[in-house]
Design a protein around this motif. Structure first.
Motif, PDB file in Angstrom:
ATOM      1  N   GLY A 195      52.228  50.019  39.681  1.00 16.17           N
ATOM      2  CA  GLY A 195      51.756  51.212  40.499  1.00 16.17           C
ATOM      3  C   GLY A 195      51.868  51.949  39.370  1.00 16.17           C
ATOM      4  N   SER A 253      41.812  52.386  51.863  1.00 17.31           N
ATOM      5  CA  SER A 253      42.400  53.191  50.804  1.00 17.31           C
ATOM      6  C   SER A 253      43.268  54.574  51.431  1.00 17.31           C
ATOM      7  CB  SER A 253      42.061  53.088  49.331  1.00 17.31           C
ATOM      8  OG  SER A 253      43.181  53.305  48.368  1.00 17.31           O
ATOM      9  N   ARG A 257      46.940  57.999  46.956  1.00 17.89           N
ATOM     10  CA  ARG A 257      48.425  57.558  46.396  1.00 17.89           C
ATOM     11  C   ARG A 257      47.701  55.849  45.809  1.00 17.89           C
ATOM     12  NH1 ARG A 257      51.711  53.664  46.233  1.00 17.89           N
ATOM     13  NH2 ARG A 257      51.602  53.047  49.428  1.00 17.89           N
ATOM     14  N   HIS A 258      47.124  55.336  46.202  1.00 20.25           N
ATOM     15  CA  HIS A 258      46.916  54.369  46.109  1.00 20.25           C
ATOM     16  C   HIS A 258      45.670  54.566  44.575  1.00 20.25           C
ATOM     17  CE1 HIS A 258      47.873  50.445  47.500  1.00 20.25           C
ATOM     18  NE2 HIS A 258      48.871  50.861  47.443  1.00 20.25           N
ATOM     19  N   TYR A 281      45.963  55.470  41.560  1.00 24.14           N
ATOM     20  CA  TYR A 281      46.236  54.214  39.719  1.00 24.14           C
ATOM     21  C   TYR A 281      44.776  54.292  39.587  1.00 24.14           C
ATOM     22  CZ  TYR A 281      50.668  53.258  42.982  1.00 24.14           C
ATOM     23  OH  TYR A 281      51.360  53.728  44.121  1.00 24.14           O
ATOM     24  N   LEU A 325      42.600  51.398  40.197  1.00 16.16           N
ATOM     25  CA  LEU A 325      42.570  51.032  41.704  1.00 16.16           C
ATOM     26  C   LEU A 325      41.274  51.803  41.629  1.00 16.16           C
ATOM     27  CD1 LEU A 325      45.233  50.491  44.108  1.00 16.16           C
ATOM     28  CD2 LEU A 325      43.995  48.206  42.657  1.00 16.16           C
ATOM     29  N   ASP A 372      48.544  56.609  54.677  1.00 17.71           N
ATOM     30  CA  ASP A 372      49.669  55.822  53.671  1.00 17.71           C
ATOM     31  C   ASP A 372      51.054  54.827  54.352  1.00 17.71           C
ATOM     32  OD1 ASP A 372      51.212  54.556  51.624  1.00 17.71           O
ATOM     33  OD2 ASP A 372      50.978  56.700  50.330  1.00 17.71           O
ATOM     34  N   THR A 429      43.121  47.989  50.413  1.00 13.64           N
ATOM     35  CA  THR A 429      43.950  48.306  49.170  1.00 13.64           C
ATOM     36  C   THR A 429      45.371  47.671  49.268  1.00 13.64           C
ATOM     37  OG1 THR A 429      44.289  50.575  49.268  1.00 13.64           O
ATOM     38  CG2 THR A 429      42.456  49.402  47.585  1.00 13.64           C
ATOM     39  N   ASN A 430      45.971  48.071  50.840  1.00 15.92           N
ATOM     40  CA  ASN A 430      47.113  47.709  50.743  1.00 15.92           C
ATOM     41  C   ASN A 430      47.855  46.462  51.994  1.00 15.92           C
ATOM     42  OD1 ASN A 430      49.661  48.416  52.864  1.00 15.92           O
ATOM     43  ND2 ASN A 430      50.061  49.389  50.873  1.00 15.92           N
ATOM     44  N   CYS A 449      43.617  41.457  48.851  1.00 20.54           N
ATOM     45  CA  CYS A 449      44.053  42.446  48.374  1.00 20.54           C
ATOM     46  C   CYS A 449      44.829  42.137  47.129  1.00 20.54           C
ATOM     47  CB  CYS A 449      44.856  43.885  48.481  1.00 20.54           C
ATOM     48  SG  CYS A 449      46.291  43.748  49.154  1.00 20.54           S
TER      49      CYS A 449
END
Length: 403
Positions: A153, A194, A197-198, A201, A204, A229, A263-264, A286
């Motif tokens: 991450g 998403s 925070r993601h 990255y 991502l 999130d 994405t989570n 994901c």
């Protein structure tokens, strides 16, 4: 003269007779003593041989993974390894669900494993934010550690400079393969769930951009949707509830030929459940895997003797999906990639400890361990990003399994 010769012969006969009488069979105790000595010598030779082979006997491998609520399959993979090798060789620690706010806990848990002098390697999946700092602290107490970081991450330039080996599903390639799969399944629209925070990255975010680009090329409308999130104030339960409520709204607005992706990890169960209930499309979790989200979302009870049985799981998922009239609308990779990173990573670490690799980064052995786990060929490449090539950062890609 003759008398003298006879006398000498008589004496010799008596001496030989006495010597023969003195050679009594060994008693049972004496025989046991001799056998024990012989066995001891053999054991000593065996120990010397093992020592000469260079194999490490007192070794341990630490596994750092998420909790069951964050991603059950990763924790179960760690349990599989623990069952295989026992507590004398395997240590398991978890990072907190709110790892963004509790990075000190992650660091402390990694260091606690590194402080055991028998720990020769740590396999970190997922390598959540805080992993790089944790690796630094761990090396302060155990500088010779082999560290494998799966699903990182943190920025590639950061994590690749800390871990010996970094493992990641090929996110960039998925920016194409997932859209191709959605198109094959009949998708006309594609929803990407998403949160900021993601999207911070780099990989991502780059994949999201590829989703948009490939959707446009293939005539699919891209819908960028923001979800809560799971590490925020609402927590995992709040994020899951949002998905359960939002997917029906999306399907009502955009139709059943809408593909969904998040994405989570913690969102996969409610996402699969909602997609099936609404008759929509789900090309891939994901973290691609038959175990990731599918059993819980579809209400599949897994007997103890079938846990970790990929063939059994695929059979059950296919059966339930067919019963719900959703055949061909859901898919994934044929093996659980995160579990492969843990179980294959541990096997690689063991090979390294036992001197069976060419240094800490042996690409051939690493690929071999993953292919043994997957029972199929895998595509493994080194990461190149923004003109930088990371020789210890490997991306993995497999084909699709259609249910």
């Amino acid at each position: 003269m003759l008398k003298k010769v006879l006398a000498i012969l008589l004496v010799l006969t008596l001496v030989v007779g006495l010597a023969a009488c003195g050679q009594q069979p060994a008693s049972n105790e004496e025989q046991k003593s001799e056998e024990t000595t012989s066995n001891s010598n053999e054991e000593q030779k065996s120990e010397e041989t093992a020592s000469d082979s260079g194999k490490e006997e007192n070794w341990k491998i630490g596994i750092m993974t998420g909790t069951v609520s964050q991603n059950e399959e990763e924790y179960r993979a760690a349990e599989n390894v623990l069952k295989r090798y026992g507590e004398e060789h395997i240590m398991i620690m978890t990072y907190p669900d709110k790892f963004m706010d509790e990075q000190e806990t992650t660091i402390a848990n990694v260091v606690s494993m590194a402080e055991d002098p028998d720990v020769k390697a740590i396999v970190f999946v997922q390598a959540v934010p805080g992993a790089a700092a944790a690796i630094d602290k761990a090396r302060e107490v155990n500088p010779d550690l082999l560290v494998i970081a799966g699903v990182p991450g943190e920025d590639p330039g950061v994590i690749s400079s800390k871990a010996d080996i970094v493992l990641q599903p090929d996110e960039l390639a998925m920016g194409t393969t997932i859209i191709e799969q959605a198109k094959k399944q009949g998708a006309k629209k594609f929803v990407h769930y998403s949160f900021p925070r993601h999207m911070s990255y780099p990989l991502l975010a780059a994949r999201r951009d590829l989703f948009k680009e490939n959707c446009e090329k293939m005539g699919i409308e891209f819908i960028d949707a923001t979800a809560p999130d799971p590490t925020g104030d609402a927590g995992v339960s709040g994020a899951q509830q949002f998905i359960l409520e939002d997917v029906p709204r999306m399907v009502e607005k955009h139709g059943k030929d809408t593909a969904f992706f998040s994405t989570n990890c913690s969102m996969q169960v409610p996402l699969i459940k909602s997609v099936v209930d609404q008759g929509a499309i789900y090309p891939q979790p994901c973290c691609p895997s038959p175990f990731h989200g599918f059993p819980s979302a579809l209400g599949i009870e897994v007997p103890d003797d079938k846990k970790g049985d990929i063939d059994y799981m695929v059979e059950q998922i296919t059966k339930v999906i067919a019963e719900k009239g959703m055949t061909g609308r859901l898919s994934t990779w044929p093996v659980p990639v995160a579990m492969m990173f843990i179980e294959g990573g541990v096997e690689y670490a063991k090979a390294y400890i036992e001197g069976e690799t060419n240094g800490k980064v042996d690409v051939e052995v690493l690929k071999q361990k993953f292919e043994e786990y997957a029972d199929t060929e895998i595509e493994m490449n080194t990461l190149e990003e923004n003109g930088n090539k990371y020789d210890n950062y490997f991306t993995i890609l497999l084909g699709f399994l259609d249910f």
